[in-house]
Design a protein around this motif. Structure first.
Motif, PDB file in Angstrom:
ATOM      1  N   HIS A  80       0.828  -1.202   0.000  1.00 44.17           N
ATOM      2  CA  HIS A  80       0.000   0.000   0.000  1.00 44.17           C
ATOM      3  C   HIS A  80       0.865   1.255   0.000  1.00 44.17           C
ATOM      4  O   HIS A  80       0.583   2.234  -0.701  1.00 44.17           O
ATOM      5  N   SER A  81       1.966   1.230   0.741  1.00 48.50           N
ATOM      6  CA  SER A  81       2.790   2.429   0.928  1.00 48.50           C
ATOM      7  C   SER A  81       3.542   2.841  -0.329  1.00 48.50           C
ATOM      8  O   SER A  81       3.936   4.006  -0.457  1.00 48.50           O
ATOM      9  N   VAL A  82       3.778   1.903  -1.252  1.00 48.38           N
ATOM     10  CA  VAL A  82       4.562   2.251  -2.457  1.00 48.38           C
ATOM     11  C   VAL A  82       3.672   2.543  -3.659  1.00 48.38           C
ATOM     12  O   VAL A  82       4.179   2.865  -4.742  1.00 48.38           O
ATOM     13  N   LEU A  83       2.358   2.457  -3.487  1.00 47.64           N
ATOM     14  CA  LEU A  83       1.421   2.744  -4.561  1.00 47.64           C
ATOM     15  C   LEU A  83       0.956   4.196  -4.509  1.00 47.64           C
ATOM     16  O   LEU A  83       0.745   4.769  -3.431  1.00 47.64           O
ATOM     17  N   ARG A  84       0.751   4.766  -5.677  1.00 54.46           N
ATOM     18  CA  ARG A  84       0.082   6.055  -5.752  1.00 54.46           C
ATOM     19  C   ARG A  84      -1.389   5.867  -5.393  1.00 54.46           C
ATOM     20  O   ARG A  84      -1.930   4.767  -5.528  1.00 54.46           O
ATOM     21  N   PRO A  85      -2.080   6.930  -4.960  1.00 58.29           N
ATOM     22  CA  PRO A  85      -3.532   6.818  -4.763  1.00 58.29           C
ATOM     23  C   PRO A  85      -4.206   6.322  -6.044  1.00 58.29           C
ATOM     24  O   PRO A  85      -3.935   6.824  -7.134  1.00 58.29           O
ATOM     25  N   GLY A  86      -5.034   5.317  -5.908  1.00 58.95           N
ATOM     26  CA  GLY A  86      -5.669   4.711  -7.070  1.00 58.95           C
ATOM     27  C   GLY A  86      -4.874   3.606  -7.703  1.00 58.95           C
ATOM     28  O   GLY A  86      -5.352   2.938  -8.622  1.00 58.95           O
ATOM     29  N   GLY A  87      -3.644   3.369  -7.218  1.00 56.60           N
ATOM     30  CA  GLY A  87      -2.818   2.298  -7.751  1.00 56.60           C
ATOM     31  C   GLY A  87      -3.358   0.933  -7.389  1.00 56.60           C
ATOM     32  O   GLY A  87      -4.075   0.772  -6.386  1.00 56.60           O
ATOM     33  N   ARG A  88      -2.981  -0.084  -8.167  1.00 55.20           N
ATOM     34  CA  ARG A  88      -3.502  -1.441  -7.985  1.00 55.20           C
ATOM     35  C   ARG A  88      -2.422  -2.394  -7.498  1.00 55.20           C
ATOM     36  O   ARG A  88      -1.284  -2.335  -7.950  1.00 55.20           O
ATOM     37  N   PHE A  89      -2.818  -3.282  -6.610  1.00 55.26           N
ATOM     38  CA  PHE A  89      -1.993  -4.393  -6.146  1.00 55.26           C
ATOM     39  C   PHE A  89      -2.714  -5.651  -6.603  1.00 55.26           C
ATOM     40  O   PHE A  89      -3.830  -5.935  -6.163  1.00 55.26           O
ATOM     41  N   ALA A  90      -2.099  -6.417  -7.518  1.00 53.02           N
ATOM     42  CA  ALA A  90      -2.794  -7.542  -8.148  1.00 53.02           C
ATOM     43  C   ALA A  90      -1.975  -8.817  -8.032  1.00 53.02           C
ATOM     44  O   ALA A  90      -0.751  -8.797  -8.150  1.00 53.02           O
ATOM     45  N   PHE A  91      -2.687  -9.912  -7.810  1.00 53.99           N
ATOM     46  CA  PHE A  91      -2.027 -11.221  -7.777  1.00 53.99           C
ATOM     47  C   PHE A  91      -3.051 -12.312  -8.052  1.00 53.99           C
ATOM     48  O   PHE A  91      -4.236 -12.179  -7.714  1.00 53.99           O
ATOM     49  N   PRO A  92      -2.622 -13.414  -8.692  1.00 56.37           N
ATOM     50  CA  PRO A  92      -3.545 -14.525  -8.945  1.00 56.37           C
ATOM     51  C   PRO A  92      -3.717 -15.365  -7.688  1.00 56.37           C
ATOM     52  O   PRO A  92      -2.796 -15.480  -6.873  1.00 56.37           O
ATOM     53  N   LEU A  93      -4.897 -15.957  -7.554  1.00 50.35           N
ATOM     54  CA  LEU A  93      -5.170 -16.807  -6.396  1.00 50.35           C
ATOM     55  C   LEU A  93      -6.046 -17.979  -6.838  1.00 50.35           C
ATOM     56  O   LEU A  93      -7.258 -17.825  -7.003  1.00 50.35           O
ATOM     57  N   PRO A  94      -5.458 -19.158  -7.041  1.00 50.38           N
ATOM     58  CA  PRO A  94      -6.251 -20.331  -7.417  1.00 50.38           C
ATOM     59  C   PRO A  94      -7.192 -20.744  -6.281  1.00 50.38           C
ATOM     60  O   PRO A  94      -6.903 -20.525  -5.095  1.00 50.38           O
ATOM     61  N   ALA A  95      -8.305 -21.327  -6.654  1.00 47.44           N
ATOM     62  CA  ALA A  95      -9.213 -21.877  -5.652  1.00 47.44           C
ATOM     63  C   ALA A  95      -8.545 -23.068  -4.966  1.00 47.44           C
ATOM     64  O   ALA A  95      -7.765 -23.791  -5.593  1.00 47.44           O
ATOM     65  N   PRO A  96      -8.810 -23.274  -3.675  1.00 43.28           N
ATOM     66  CA  PRO A  96      -8.186 -24.415  -2.983  1.00 43.28           C
ATOM     67  C   PRO A  96      -8.668 -25.738  -3.554  1.00 43.28           C
ATOM     68  O   PRO A  96      -9.814 -25.878  -3.993  1.00 43.28           O
ATOM     69  N   ALA A  97      -7.768 -26.702  -3.566  1.00 42.77           N
ATOM     70  CA  ALA A  97      -8.136 -28.046  -4.025  1.00 42.77           C
ATOM     71  C   ALA A  97      -9.091 -28.693  -3.026  1.00 42.77           C
ATOM     72  O   ALA A  97      -9.061 -28.400  -1.826  1.00 42.77           O
ATOM     73  N   THR A  98      -9.940 -29.563  -3.526  1.00 42.62           N
ATOM     74  CA  THR A  98     -10.878 -30.285  -2.659  1.00 42.62           C
ATOM     75  C   THR A  98     -10.242 -31.588  -2.181  1.00 42.62           C
ATOM     76  O   THR A  98      -9.290 -32.085  -2.788  1.00 42.62           O
ATOM     77  N   PRO A  99     -10.754 -32.181  -1.090  1.00 45.64           N
ATOM     78  CA  PRO A  99     -10.191 -33.452  -0.599  1.00 45.64           C
ATOM     79  C   PRO A  99     -10.237 -34.583  -1.611  1.00 45.64           C
ATOM     80  O   PRO A  99      -9.527 -35.576  -1.457  1.00 45.64           O
TER      81      PRO A  99
END
Length: 251
Positions: free
Chosen positions: A157-176
Protein backbone atom coordinates in the motif's frame (compact mmCIF):
# COMPACT_ATOMS: atom_id res chain seq x y z
CA UNK A 1 7.37 -31.29 -12.48
CA UNK A 2 11.17 -31.19 -12.27
CA UNK A 3 13.03 -31.32 -15.58
CA UNK A 4 16.42 -33.03 -16.15
CA UNK A 5 17.96 -29.54 -15.94
CA UNK A 6 16.48 -29.01 -12.49
CA UNK A 7 18.10 -29.52 -9.07
CA UNK A 8 19.10 -32.94 -7.81
CA UNK A 9 17.56 -34.46 -4.69
CA UNK A 10 20.76 -33.64 -2.80
CA UNK A 11 20.60 -30.00 -3.91
CA UNK A 12 16.94 -29.75 -2.86
CA UNK A 13 17.76 -31.23 0.55
CA UNK A 14 20.57 -28.73 1.04
CA UNK A 15 18.23 -25.88 0.12
CA UNK A 16 15.48 -27.15 2.42
CA UNK A 17 17.85 -27.19 5.39
CA UNK A 18 18.91 -23.57 4.79
CA UNK A 19 17.20 -20.31 5.59
CA UNK A 20 14.68 -19.05 3.05
CA UNK A 21 17.11 -16.44 1.69
CA UNK A 22 20.14 -18.74 1.43
CA UNK A 23 17.97 -21.56 0.13
CA UNK A 24 16.86 -19.45 -2.82
CA UNK A 25 20.42 -18.28 -3.43
CA UNK A 26 21.36 -21.95 -3.81
CA UNK A 27 18.37 -22.82 -5.97
CA UNK A 28 18.53 -19.74 -8.22
CA UNK A 29 20.56 -21.17 -11.16
CA UNK A 30 18.06 -24.03 -11.60
CA UNK A 31 14.90 -22.39 -10.24
CA UNK A 32 13.23 -21.98 -13.63
CA UNK A 33 13.51 -25.75 -14.17
CA UNK A 34 11.40 -26.52 -11.09
CA UNK A 35 7.62 -26.58 -10.54
CA UNK A 36 8.05 -23.63 -8.15
CA UNK A 37 8.27 -21.21 -11.08
CA UNK A 38 4.93 -19.62 -11.95
CA UNK A 39 3.54 -21.43 -15.03
CA UNK A 40 3.44 -19.54 -18.31
CA UNK A 41 -0.30 -20.27 -18.57
CA UNK A 42 -0.93 -18.34 -15.35
CA UNK A 43 1.39 -15.49 -16.34
CA UNK A 44 -0.43 -15.17 -19.65
CA UNK A 45 -3.86 -15.12 -18.01
CA UNK A 46 -2.78 -12.38 -15.58
CA UNK A 47 -1.20 -10.37 -18.39
CA UNK A 48 -4.43 -10.45 -20.37
CA UNK A 49 -6.49 -9.47 -17.32
CA UNK A 50 -4.16 -6.57 -16.48
CA UNK A 51 -4.24 -5.38 -20.08
CA UNK A 52 -8.00 -4.94 -19.70
CA UNK A 53 -7.58 -2.52 -16.77
CA UNK A 54 -4.29 -0.90 -17.89
CA UNK A 55 -2.03 0.25 -19.32
CA UNK A 56 0.10 1.34 -16.39
CA UNK A 57 3.13 3.58 -16.14
CA UNK A 58 5.33 2.19 -13.34
CA UNK A 59 5.17 -1.43 -12.12
CA UNK A 60 6.73 -3.32 -9.22
CA UNK A 61 7.09 -7.10 -8.94
CA UNK A 62 7.08 -7.96 -5.23
CA UNK A 63 9.34 -10.95 -4.42
CA UNK A 64 10.26 -11.12 -8.09
CA UNK A 65 12.64 -14.09 -7.93
CA UNK A 66 14.19 -14.76 -11.34
CA UNK A 67 11.67 -12.46 -13.00
CA UNK A 68 8.80 -14.55 -14.37
CA UNK A 69 6.36 -11.85 -13.29
CA UNK A 70 8.59 -9.15 -14.74
CA UNK A 71 7.70 -10.44 -18.21
CA UNK A 72 4.08 -9.57 -17.44
CA UNK A 73 4.94 -6.08 -16.24
CA UNK A 74 7.09 -5.40 -19.30
CA UNK A 75 4.00 -5.84 -21.47
CA UNK A 76 1.54 -3.75 -19.44
CA UNK A 77 3.77 -0.95 -18.08
CA UNK A 78 4.93 1.90 -20.30
CA UNK A 79 7.70 3.65 -18.41
CA UNK A 80 9.43 1.46 -15.80
CA UNK A 81 9.44 -2.03 -14.32
CA UNK A 82 11.15 -2.85 -11.02
CA UNK A 83 11.72 -6.22 -9.39
CA UNK A 84 12.48 -6.49 -5.68
CA UNK A 85 13.65 -9.62 -3.86
CA UNK A 86 15.85 -10.46 -0.87
CA UNK A 87 17.75 -13.23 -2.66
CA UNK A 88 20.86 -11.93 -4.40
CA UNK A 89 21.14 -15.21 -6.30
CA UNK A 90 17.63 -14.98 -7.75
CA UNK A 91 18.17 -11.33 -8.74
CA UNK A 92 21.45 -12.19 -10.48
CA UNK A 93 19.73 -14.83 -12.61
CA UNK A 94 16.90 -12.41 -13.34
CA UNK A 95 19.28 -9.70 -14.51
CA UNK A 96 21.11 -12.13 -16.79
CA UNK A 97 17.91 -13.35 -18.41
CA UNK A 98 16.49 -9.84 -18.75
CA UNK A 99 19.52 -8.94 -20.87
CA UNK A 100 18.18 -11.28 -23.57
CA UNK A 101 15.75 -9.42 -25.92
CA UNK A 102 12.22 -10.13 -24.74
CA UNK A 103 9.50 -10.78 -27.36
CA UNK A 104 5.98 -9.58 -26.73
CA UNK A 105 2.90 -11.80 -27.01
CA UNK A 106 2.69 -11.37 -30.79
CA UNK A 107 6.35 -12.22 -31.36
CA UNK A 108 7.56 -8.63 -31.78
CA UNK A 109 9.81 -6.65 -29.45
CA UNK A 110 8.15 -4.99 -26.45
CA UNK A 111 5.84 -2.23 -27.57
CA UNK A 112 6.67 0.12 -24.69
CA UNK A 113 10.26 -0.93 -23.87
CA UNK A 114 10.04 0.24 -20.25
CA UNK A 115 13.19 0.75 -18.19
CA UNK A 116 13.92 -2.37 -16.10
CA UNK A 117 15.66 -2.42 -12.71
CA UNK A 118 16.37 -5.06 -10.09
CA UNK A 119 16.57 -4.17 -6.40
CA UNK A 120 17.62 -6.26 -3.44
CA UNK A 121 15.26 -5.39 -0.62
CA UNK A 122 13.13 -6.63 2.25
CA UNK A 123 9.40 -6.77 1.61
CA UNK A 124 8.87 -5.80 5.27
CA UNK A 125 10.65 -2.47 4.64
CA UNK A 126 10.46 -1.59 0.94
CA UNK A 127 12.97 1.06 -0.18
CA UNK A 128 10.52 2.98 -2.37
CA UNK A 129 8.32 6.04 -2.23
CA UNK A 130 4.67 5.88 -3.49
CA UNK A 131 5.61 6.02 -7.17
CA UNK A 132 4.03 2.85 -8.58
CA UNK A 133 0.59 2.47 -10.09
CA UNK A 134 0.81 -1.34 -10.27
CA UNK A 135 2.29 -3.88 -7.86
CA UNK A 136 2.11 -7.61 -8.62
CA UNK A 137 3.28 -10.74 -6.87
CA UNK A 138 3.35 -14.36 -7.98
CA UNK A 139 3.60 -17.34 -5.64
CA UNK A 140 5.27 -15.51 -2.76
CA UNK A 141 2.63 -15.44 -0.03
CA UNK A 142 3.31 -18.95 1.19
CA UNK A 143 6.58 -17.60 2.58
CA UNK A 144 4.76 -15.40 5.08
CA UNK A 145 2.95 -16.49 8.20
CA UNK A 146 -0.62 -15.12 8.44
CA UNK A 147 0.43 -12.61 11.10
CA UNK A 148 3.07 -11.19 8.72
CA UNK A 149 0.58 -10.36 5.97
CA UNK A 150 -0.54 -7.15 7.71
CA UNK A 151 2.96 -5.72 7.32
CA UNK A 152 3.46 -7.06 3.78
CA UNK A 153 0.18 -5.60 2.54
CA UNK A 154 0.85 -2.32 4.34
CA UNK A 155 4.19 -2.09 2.51
CA UNK A 156 2.50 -2.74 -0.85
CA UNK A 157 0.00 0.00 0.00
CA UNK A 158 2.79 2.43 0.93
CA UNK A 159 4.56 2.25 -2.46
CA UNK A 160 1.42 2.74 -4.56
CA UNK A 161 0.08 6.05 -5.75
CA UNK A 162 -3.53 6.82 -4.76
CA UNK A 163 -5.67 4.71 -7.07
CA UNK A 164 -2.82 2.30 -7.75
CA UNK A 165 -3.50 -1.44 -7.99
CA UNK A 166 -1.99 -4.39 -6.15
CA UNK A 167 -2.79 -7.54 -8.15
CA UNK A 168 -2.03 -11.22 -7.78
CA UNK A 169 -3.54 -14.52 -8.94
CA UNK A 170 -5.17 -16.81 -6.40
CA UNK A 171 -6.25 -20.33 -7.42
CA UNK A 172 -9.21 -21.88 -5.65
CA UNK A 173 -8.19 -24.41 -2.98
CA UNK A 174 -8.14 -28.05 -4.03
CA UNK A 175 -10.88 -30.28 -2.66
CA UNK A 176 -10.19 -33.45 -0.60
CA UNK A 177 -11.08 -35.48 -3.70
CA UNK A 178 -8.07 -34.05 -5.51
CA UNK A 179 -4.56 -35.51 -5.35
CA UNK A 180 -3.28 -31.91 -5.16
CA UNK A 181 -5.10 -31.46 -1.85
CA UNK A 182 -3.26 -34.36 -0.26
CA UNK A 183 0.05 -33.42 -1.85
CA UNK A 184 -0.20 -29.88 -0.46
CA UNK A 185 -1.28 -31.17 2.94
CA UNK A 186 1.65 -33.58 3.04
CA UNK A 187 4.06 -30.85 2.01
CA UNK A 188 2.81 -28.46 4.71
CA UNK A 189 3.04 -31.17 7.37
CA UNK A 190 6.59 -32.02 6.29
CA UNK A 191 7.60 -28.34 6.48
CA UNK A 192 6.13 -27.97 9.97
CA UNK A 193 8.00 -31.03 11.18
CA UNK A 194 11.20 -29.73 9.57
CA UNK A 195 10.80 -26.33 11.26
CA UNK A 196 10.09 -27.93 14.63
CA UNK A 197 13.33 -29.90 14.44
CA UNK A 198 15.72 -27.63 12.52
CA UNK A 199 16.92 -24.05 12.58
CA UNK A 200 16.84 -21.68 10.82
CA UNK A 201 13.20 -22.12 9.78
CA UNK A 202 12.15 -22.34 6.15
CA UNK A 203 8.68 -20.81 5.88
CA UNK A 204 6.78 -22.24 2.94
CA UNK A 205 3.14 -23.00 3.72
CA UNK A 206 0.77 -22.44 0.82
CA UNK A 207 -2.44 -23.92 2.23
CA UNK A 208 -3.14 -21.18 4.85
CA UNK A 209 -3.24 -18.37 2.25
CA UNK A 210 -6.90 -18.27 1.27
CA UNK A 211 -9.17 -15.70 -0.29
CA UNK A 212 -11.03 -14.82 2.91
CA UNK A 213 -7.79 -14.16 4.79
CA UNK A 214 -6.26 -12.18 1.93
CA UNK A 215 -9.34 -10.03 1.45
CA UNK A 216 -9.64 -9.21 5.15
CA UNK A 217 -5.96 -8.30 5.47
CA UNK A 218 -6.05 -6.16 2.31
CA UNK A 219 -9.07 -4.20 3.51
CA UNK A 220 -7.41 -3.65 6.88
CA UNK A 221 -4.37 -2.26 5.03
CA UNK A 222 -6.54 0.36 3.30
CA UNK A 223 -7.41 -1.30 0.00
CA UNK A 224 -10.70 -1.84 -1.75
CA UNK A 225 -10.81 -5.35 -3.20
CA UNK A 226 -12.17 -6.59 -6.52
CA UNK A 227 -12.09 -10.17 -7.78
CA UNK A 228 -11.66 -10.96 -11.48
CA UNK A 229 -12.18 -14.50 -12.73
CA UNK A 230 -9.44 -15.82 -15.01
CA UNK A 231 -11.60 -17.61 -17.61
CA UNK A 232 -8.69 -19.60 -19.06
CA UNK A 233 -8.91 -21.97 -16.07
CA UNK A 234 -12.65 -22.60 -16.19
CA UNK A 235 -15.01 -23.11 -13.28
CA UNK A 236 -15.49 -25.65 -10.53
CA UNK A 237 -18.61 -27.84 -10.31
CA UNK A 238 -20.24 -25.28 -8.00
CA UNK A 239 -19.77 -22.55 -10.63
CA UNK A 240 -17.00 -20.64 -8.85
CA UNK A 241 -13.82 -19.75 -10.79
CA UNK A 242 -10.90 -22.15 -10.56
CA UNK A 243 -8.59 -19.15 -10.44
CA UNK A 244 -9.12 -15.46 -9.72
CA UNK A 245 -7.04 -12.35 -9.92
CA UNK A 246 -7.30 -10.29 -6.77
CA UNK A 247 -7.15 -6.56 -7.57
CA UNK A 248 -6.70 -4.35 -4.51
CA UNK A 249 -6.90 -0.60 -5.12
CA UNK A 250 -5.33 2.00 -2.86
CA UNK A 251 -8.10 4.37 -1.87
Amino acid sequence: MFTPQGPSLRELARQALSSVEHGYDLLAPKFDHTPFRTPDSLLGAVRRALAEIGPFEHGLDLCCGTGAGMTVLREVCRRSVTGVDFSAGMLEVGRERAAVPHPSADGARDAYAPAVSWVRGDVHALPFRPVFDLVVSFGAFGHFLPRELDGVFAQAHSVLRPGGRFAFPLPAPATPRSSWYWAALGFDVAMRVRNALWRPPFVMYYRPFRLGLARRKLEQAGFTVELLALPEFGRRPDGSPRCRMVVATRK
